[in-house]
Write a protein that holds these residues in place. Sequence first.
Motif, PDB file in Angstrom:
ATOM      1  N   ILE A  10      -4.265 -13.433   0.895  1.00 44.24           N
ATOM      2  CA  ILE A  10      -4.521 -14.037  -0.417  1.00 44.24           C
ATOM      3  C   ILE A  10      -5.807 -14.865  -0.400  1.00 44.24           C
ATOM      4  CG2 ILE A  10      -3.639 -15.712  -2.086  1.00 44.24           C
ATOM      5  CD1 ILE A  10      -0.814 -14.613  -1.401  1.00 44.24           C
ATOM      6  N   ALA A  11      -6.041 -15.612   0.675  1.00 46.05           N
ATOM      7  CA  ALA A  11      -7.263 -16.426   0.764  1.00 46.05           C
ATOM      8  C   ALA A  11      -8.507 -15.537   0.785  1.00 46.05           C
ATOM      9  CB  ALA A  11      -7.214 -17.311   2.001  1.00 46.05           C
ATOM     10  N   ALA A  12      -8.475 -14.485   1.610  1.00 51.36           N
ATOM     11  CA  ALA A  12      -9.621 -13.578   1.675  1.00 51.36           C
ATOM     12  C   ALA A  12      -9.803 -12.829   0.362  1.00 51.36           C
ATOM     13  CB  ALA A  12      -9.446 -12.598   2.834  1.00 51.36           C
ATOM     14  N   LEU A  13      -8.695 -12.469  -0.273  1.00 50.13           N
ATOM     15  CA  LEU A  13      -8.769 -11.777  -1.560  1.00 50.13           C
ATOM     16  C   LEU A  13      -9.380 -12.668  -2.631  1.00 50.13           C
ATOM     17  CD1 LEU A  13      -7.959  -9.036  -2.674  1.00 50.13           C
ATOM     18  CD2 LEU A  13      -5.808 -10.034  -3.377  1.00 50.13           C
ATOM     19  N   ALA A  14      -9.043 -13.950  -2.602  1.00 52.65           N
ATOM     20  CA  ALA A  14      -9.628 -14.885  -3.575  1.00 52.65           C
ATOM     21  C   ALA A  14     -11.139 -14.979  -3.393  1.00 52.65           C
ATOM     22  CB  ALA A  14      -8.978 -16.258  -3.429  1.00 52.65           C
ATOM     23  N   VAL A  15     -11.592 -15.060  -2.153  1.00 49.72           N
ATOM     24  CA  VAL A  15     -13.039 -15.142  -1.892  1.00 49.72           C
ATOM     25  C   VAL A  15     -13.721 -13.840  -2.300  1.00 49.72           C
ATOM     26  CG1 VAL A  15     -14.779 -15.364  -0.074  1.00 49.72           C
ATOM     27  CG2 VAL A  15     -12.771 -16.850  -0.068  1.00 49.72           C
ATOM     28  N   TRP A  16     -13.115 -12.698  -1.945  1.00 50.39           N
ATOM     29  CA  TRP A  16     -13.696 -11.392  -2.278  1.00 50.39           C
ATOM     30  C   TRP A  16     -13.806 -11.219  -3.788  1.00 50.39           C
ATOM     31  CZ3 TRP A  16     -10.871  -6.086  -1.848  1.00 50.39           C
ATOM     32  CH2 TRP A  16     -11.792  -5.047  -2.036  1.00 50.39           C
ATOM     33  N   CYS A  17     -12.718 -11.503  -4.497  1.00 48.15           N
ATOM     34  CA  CYS A  17     -12.735 -11.320  -5.956  1.00 48.15           C
ATOM     35  C   CYS A  17     -13.700 -12.288  -6.631  1.00 48.15           C
ATOM     36  CB  CYS A  17     -11.323 -11.484  -6.509  1.00 48.15           C
ATOM     37  SG  CYS A  17     -10.231 -10.124  -6.059  1.00 48.15           S
ATOM     38  N   ALA A  61      -9.495  -9.153   3.905  1.00 50.30           N
ATOM     39  CA  ALA A  61      -8.447  -8.903   2.913  1.00 50.30           C
ATOM     40  C   ALA A  61      -7.815  -7.530   3.106  1.00 50.30           C
ATOM     41  CB  ALA A  61      -9.017  -9.029   1.495  1.00 50.30           C
ATOM     42  N   THR A  62      -8.625  -6.508   3.359  1.00 47.63           N
ATOM     43  CA  THR A  62      -8.058  -5.164   3.524  1.00 47.63           C
ATOM     44  C   THR A  62      -7.308  -5.030   4.845  1.00 47.63           C
ATOM     45  OG1 THR A  62     -10.200  -4.387   4.322  1.00 47.63           O
ATOM     46  CG2 THR A  62      -9.703  -3.996   2.017  1.00 47.63           C
ATOM     47  N   VAL A  63      -7.805  -5.638   5.903  1.00 45.38           N
ATOM     48  CA  VAL A  63      -7.091  -5.563   7.193  1.00 45.38           C
ATOM     49  C   VAL A  63      -5.773  -6.330   7.109  1.00 45.38           C
ATOM     50  CG1 VAL A  63      -7.184  -6.298   9.610  1.00 45.38           C
ATOM     51  CG2 VAL A  63      -9.143  -5.134   8.584  1.00 45.38           C
ATOM     52  N   ALA A  64      -5.803  -7.529   6.537  1.00 45.24           N
ATOM     53  CA  ALA A  64      -4.564  -8.303   6.406  1.00 45.24           C
ATOM     54  C   ALA A  64      -3.587  -7.613   5.462  1.00 45.24           C
ATOM     55  CB  ALA A  64      -4.873  -9.715   5.906  1.00 45.24           C
ATOM     56  N   GLY A  65      -4.090  -7.023   4.384  1.00 42.61           N
ATOM     57  CA  GLY A  65      -3.213  -6.295   3.454  1.00 42.61           C
ATOM     58  C   GLY A  65      -2.598  -5.071   4.100  1.00 42.61           C
ATOM     59  N   GLY A  66      -3.400  -4.319   4.839  1.00 42.89           N
ATOM     60  CA  GLY A  66      -2.863  -3.159   5.552  1.00 42.89           C
ATOM     61  C   GLY A  66      -1.837  -3.566   6.597  1.00 42.89           C
ATOM     62  N   SER A  67      -2.093  -4.671   7.276  1.00 42.58           N
ATOM     63  CA  SER A  67      -1.125  -5.175   8.255  1.00 42.58           C
ATOM     64  C   SER A  67       0.174  -5.588   7.580  1.00 42.58           C
ATOM     65  CB  SER A  67      -1.706  -6.372   9.004  1.00 42.58           C
ATOM     66  OG  SER A  67      -2.884  -6.006   9.682  1.00 42.58           O
ATOM     67  N   LEU A  68       0.070  -6.175   6.403  1.00 41.34           N
ATOM     68  CA  LEU A  68       1.282  -6.556   5.658  1.00 41.34           C
ATOM     69  C   LEU A  68       2.108  -5.338   5.266  1.00 41.34           C
ATOM     70  CD1 LEU A  68       0.218  -9.411   3.226  1.00 41.34           C
ATOM     71  CD2 LEU A  68       2.124  -9.436   4.826  1.00 41.34           C
ATOM     72  N   ILE A  69       1.427  -4.267   4.874  1.00 39.02           N
ATOM     73  CA  ILE A  69       2.145  -3.051   4.483  1.00 39.02           C
ATOM     74  C   ILE A  69       3.013  -2.570   5.629  1.00 39.02           C
ATOM     75  CG2 ILE A  69       1.885  -0.608   3.914  1.00 39.02           C
ATOM     76  CD1 ILE A  69      -0.659  -1.410   2.353  1.00 39.02           C
ATOM     77  N   PHE A  70       2.443  -2.523   6.822  1.00 42.22           N
ATOM     78  CA  PHE A  70       3.200  -2.021   7.968  1.00 42.22           C
ATOM     79  C   PHE A  70       4.172  -3.059   8.520  1.00 42.22           C
ATOM     80  CE2 PHE A  70      -0.407   0.874   7.834  1.00 42.22           C
ATOM     81  CZ  PHE A  70       0.283   2.075   7.837  1.00 42.22           C
ATOM     82  N   ALA A  71       3.827  -4.335   8.445  1.00 40.52           N
ATOM     83  CA  ALA A  71       4.730  -5.372   8.944  1.00 40.52           C
ATOM     84  C   ALA A  71       6.001  -5.452   8.104  1.00 40.52           C
ATOM     85  CB  ALA A  71       4.024  -6.723   8.963  1.00 40.52           C
ATOM     86  N   ARG A  72       5.868  -5.264   6.803  1.00 40.20           N
ATOM     87  CA  ARG A  72       7.031  -5.330   5.909  1.00 40.20           C
ATOM     88  C   ARG A  72       7.636  -3.963   5.640  1.00 40.20           C
ATOM     89  NH1 ARG A  72       6.771  -8.617   0.953  1.00 40.20           N
ATOM     90  NH2 ARG A  72       8.989  -8.441   1.245  1.00 40.20           N
ATOM     91  N   GLU A  73       6.998  -2.911   6.192  1.00 41.48           N
ATOM     92  CA  GLU A  73       7.442  -1.528   5.971  1.00 41.48           C
ATOM     93  C   GLU A  73       7.630  -1.267   4.473  1.00 41.48           C
ATOM     94  OE1 GLU A  73      10.852  -0.750   8.399  1.00 41.48           O
ATOM     95  OE2 GLU A  73       9.750  -1.149  10.246  1.00 41.48           O
ATOM     96  N   LEU A  74       6.597  -1.596   3.729  1.00 40.38           N
ATOM     97  CA  LEU A  74       6.627  -1.500   2.278  1.00 40.38           C
ATOM     98  C   LEU A  74       5.867  -0.258   1.838  1.00 40.38           C
ATOM     99  CD1 LEU A  74       7.485  -3.068  -0.271  1.00 40.38           C
ATOM    100  CD2 LEU A  74       5.248  -4.136  -0.226  1.00 40.38           C
ATOM    101  N   PHE A  75       6.590   0.779   1.513  1.00 48.47           N
ATOM    102  CA  PHE A  75       5.976   2.036   1.092  1.00 48.47           C
ATOM    103  C   PHE A  75       6.583   2.431  -0.253  1.00 48.47           C
ATOM    104  CE2 PHE A  75       6.032   1.966   5.747  1.00 48.47           C
ATOM    105  CZ  PHE A  75       4.672   1.986   5.986  1.00 48.47           C
ATOM    106  N   GLN A  76       6.163   1.740  -1.298  1.00 48.47           N
ATOM    107  CA  GLN A  76       6.685   1.954  -2.644  1.00 48.47           C
ATOM    108  C   GLN A  76       5.601   2.571  -3.519  1.00 48.47           C
ATOM    109  OE1 GLN A  76       9.871   1.214  -3.429  1.00 48.47           O
ATOM    110  NE2 GLN A  76      10.194   0.560  -1.314  1.00 48.47           N
TER     111      GLN A  76
END
Length: 163
Positions: A10-17, A61-76
Amino acid sequence: MIALLKFVHIAALAVWCAGLLILPLLLTGSHVRTPQPKAARMRIFAHNAYNYCVSPAAVVATVAGGSLIFARELFQPWLFAKLGFVGALVVIHAYLGHCVVELGEKGRFSPLVHPFLVLAAAFAVMTAVLLLVLAKPVISPDLVPDWLRVPLNRQLPFPTVPS
């Protein structure tokens, strides 16, 4: 661990956006009618902001987001729609990078799209991402064609293990 990944994302996404919203304004501020010292400062600021702040934030932001996808096993399905919009943010990011490079090399740039339209597009895409993340709408998997959902059980055309 998940909380730390979310915070970093979220922090990196805020800076990027924020960078994607300010860069079009910096590009218009370095226009020909701007006094030369101020335009030179705007060019240098745009270059430094893009290279040392916005681009690293995009990577984090993209690395942390991708890590979150796999850490939470969120494939929706909503997540894949979100990733499509994130791809649009990457395209906007690359276009702004092209404009910053052209501005730095030539001292001016001839935009394919007016910077305010880029600003509006970036804001619209960010809003869509935010709505998808907050609402997490139920998207029917039937919207995806069968050839994307059903494995074909075929051999890959290249070896997967080095011989």
